[in-house]
Each structure stands twice: as C-alpha cells, then as structure tokens.
Design a protein around this motif. Structure first.
Motif, mmCIF file in Angstrom:
data_model
loop_
_atom_site.group_PDB
_atom_site.id
_atom_site.type_symbol
_atom_site.label_atom_id
_atom_site.label_comp_id
_atom_site.label_asym_id
_atom_site.label_seq_id
_atom_site.Cartn_x
_atom_site.Cartn_y
_atom_site.Cartn_z
ATOM 1 N N ASN A 164 32.870 43.804 37.860
ATOM 2 C CA ASN A 164 32.331 43.733 39.209
ATOM 3 C C ASN A 164 31.865 42.302 39.447
ATOM 4 O O ASN A 164 30.725 41.943 39.167
ATOM 5 N N LEU A 217 35.224 44.627 42.495
ATOM 6 C CA LEU A 217 35.666 45.167 41.208
ATOM 7 C C LEU A 217 37.135 44.841 41.017
ATOM 8 O O LEU A 217 37.964 45.182 41.865
ATOM 9 N N GLU A 251 23.769 43.151 41.514
ATOM 10 C CA GLU A 251 24.371 44.294 42.205
ATOM 11 C C GLU A 251 23.330 45.406 42.273
ATOM 12 O O GLU A 251 22.511 45.567 41.351
ATOM 13 N N HIS A 285 30.270 41.403 45.993
ATOM 14 C CA HIS A 285 30.947 41.668 44.714
ATOM 15 C C HIS A 285 32.300 42.311 44.974
ATOM 16 O O HIS A 285 32.536 42.902 46.030
ATOM 17 N N LEU A 321 30.914 52.464 42.223
ATOM 18 C CA LEU A 321 32.055 51.919 41.489
ATOM 19 C C LEU A 321 32.362 52.742 40.242
ATOM 20 O O LEU A 321 33.527 52.986 39.911
#
Length: 321
Positions: free
Chosen positions: A279, A289, A252, A287, A260
């Motif tokens: 995540n 969350l 990420e 991705h 996030l």
C-alpha cells in the motif's frame, strides 16, 4: 473487486486495528467469519460490532499449546476454509530486553511467525477442501532494508538463522547479542514474507498465497498492537505518530487498510502462487495498493525453506514438552 459468493474466513488479529476493520467489511458482505481472540471479553466486544455469521474462538497466539488446541477444534469440525488470514502482529517498540512466550520463545517471533506457521501447517486440509482457497499474510515494507521505513534503525537481517538454530531462548533470530525490539519486528515481517514463499513451494502453486504491507498504520489507540510495550517511550511514540499522521500525512487509516485486506481476501483475479502487494504512498495523504518486489532476502527460497524447517522443529519441540 469483491467476489459476491459467501466465503468461510478465519482471521487472526480481528479484534482491533486493520483486522477489525477488515472483519467489519467482510461481515457486511455476508462472509462467515471465525475470529481468534485472546479472551472472552475481547471476543464479546468484537462480535457485538459485527453483523452476519461471525463467531469467535478463544486463543492466545503467544501460547503454541492454545494455537494447537484451536486448530484441533477447527479440524474436528471438518468445515472447509476458503481463506486463512494471518494478520495478527505485535511489536514492543524501543525495547532493549526480550520478552518470552509461554514456551520460552521471543515474543515477537512467537506471535507474528510461529503461531501463524503452526496454523498454516495444521489447517491446510481445511483449505484443500475449498473450491478456491487462499492464504493472506499481513507482512510489512519494514522487511525491506531499501524501503523508507526499513532504513530507520537496524535493518531486517536473519543472517544464517543462528539464533533460531539454537532453539528456544534466543533473543534475535540472527544470533546477534542483546535485543532490539524494532529489529525483532522487522525480522518477523521478513519471516512472514518467507513463510508465504515456502507455502507456495510446498503447495506447488495450487492456491494464491498473498503477502502484503498495509503501509504505516497508526491509530489514536494502538493498545492491541503495542500491548507488550512496557518499556518503550510513550512520549516519543506520540510525537512520531503526530508528525507522521497529522503533519506529513504518510500514514494510512485503519479503516482504509482494513478495506484493502478485505479486498485481498475477496479478489478473484489474484492468481495461484506467490503475490506481494504494498500500500504505497502516491500523493500527500494518498495511497495505492499495487504488486511490488520483496527484498532480496525476502526472495531467498533456500532461506525460506530453512526458516520453515527450523520453525517446524521448534514448534514440535515446544508442543512435546
């Protein structure tokens, strides 16, 4: 998901990586940020890139005396705190020899866990003053031996906290001989999850306490996160980063992870009590969350209480020297 009301946010690890990206988002949204930085140069550089009402306080998380002093400064102001974001973390990957904090405590545990527990202990009165307070703790999926990253190398395992029970000077929390820098990091992230659990118990669930995993975040320059990594394998780390980030695309970006984290600070729909979010990789380079179960050990409320109590004793002994 953002709450438009301005909040007073205290953030550790806000000068680099995920924390810095979160700080940028939160400052643009108009929140009042207090960021802890290791030195004045780092503070000046960080503040120059933020907007709105942001300030920096100088505090080395590897020194419990410094953490205690900055907490006293914050308590002295009496200003309510809407969000306490315990995000800072370090890892000296590949190290086989422990390094120690100013108080003689293994550095990974001292920074990633003890400094943050001390802040949680001391700053609860300021959180209680806020209308809708919360605590957000950056943990990691590596705390879970059944996760992909948790399976690489030795798994997180605190045992019966034999090392911590022995007091300052231990290398590994479970008292195992030798030192493994990667396992020490995993153990510290397990401690973060357990700290969140115990905070909820002590607070009787009156506010959200959120632990989360940002995923595998690798930057082009990870100097902050790996700043104590003197003896690691730079070539091996570089190859790993290239494969994970550029070939497999399972990592990420700091920018997305920071957004996030800011989301977790803002989200009014997160209810009081314990929450754990991960995540997760859901597609090639994608991705999402979402709420996730912790590891079995990360849900051990007895161990969470013991960890807190033993850590509190170590903090008290270290500050009274």
């Amino acid at each position: 998901m953002a709450d438009p009301a301005s909040q007073r946010v205290l953030l550790t690890g806000g000068s680099s990586g995920v924390g810095f990206e979160a700080a940028k988002v939160l400052s643009v949204q108009g929140h009042e940020l207090t960021i802890l930085c290791r030195n004045q140069a780092t503070a000046d550089q960080t503040l120059s890139q933020l907007t709105g009402s942001s300030r920096a306080l100088i505090c080395d998380l590897a020194d419990l005396d410094a953490v205690d002093a900055v907490c006293a400064q914050l308590l002295g102001s009496g200003t309510a705190l809407d969000a306490l974001v315990l995000n800072a973390g370090l890892q000296y990957a590949g190290a086989s020899e422990a390094q120690f904090s100013a108080q003689g405590i293994e550095l990974t545990f001292a920074v990633n866990q003890l400094a943050h527990q001390l802040m949680a202990m001391r700053l609860l009165p300021l959180l209680r003053k806020a209308a809708r307070p919360r605590v957000v703790i950056t943990a990691s999926e590596v705390h879970n031996p059944s996760s992909g990253a948790g399976k690489v190398g030795k798994s997180a395992d605190l045992g019966e906290l034999e090392g911590l029970r022995a007091g300052a000077g231990f290398a590994m929390l479970n008292g195992s001989p030798g030192f493994d820098g990667n396992k020490a990091y995993k153990d510290s992230k397990l401690c973060n999850v357990l700290m969140a659990r115990e905070l909820v118990r002590q607070l009787d669930g009156v506010m959200p306490v959120i632990a989360w995993s940002p995923g595998l975040v690798i930057t082009r320059n990870s100097g902050g996160f790996f700043r104590y990594n003197k003896r690691g394998n730079p070539l091996g780390m570089g190859v790993f980063a290239f494969v994970a980030r550029d070939l497999l695309r399972i990592t990420e970006s700091p920018e997305n992870a920071g957004r996030l984290l800011a989301q977790l600070v803002n989200d009014p729909e997160i209810t009081p009590g314990f929450s754990y979010f991960t995540n997760k990789v859901v597609s090639f380079g994608g991705h999402r969350l979402e709420p996730t179960d912790t590891s079995v050990e990360g849900a051990d409320l007895r161990k969470a209480e013991e960890l807190w109590q033993l850590s509190e004793q170590l903090i008290g002994h270290s500050l009274s020297r």
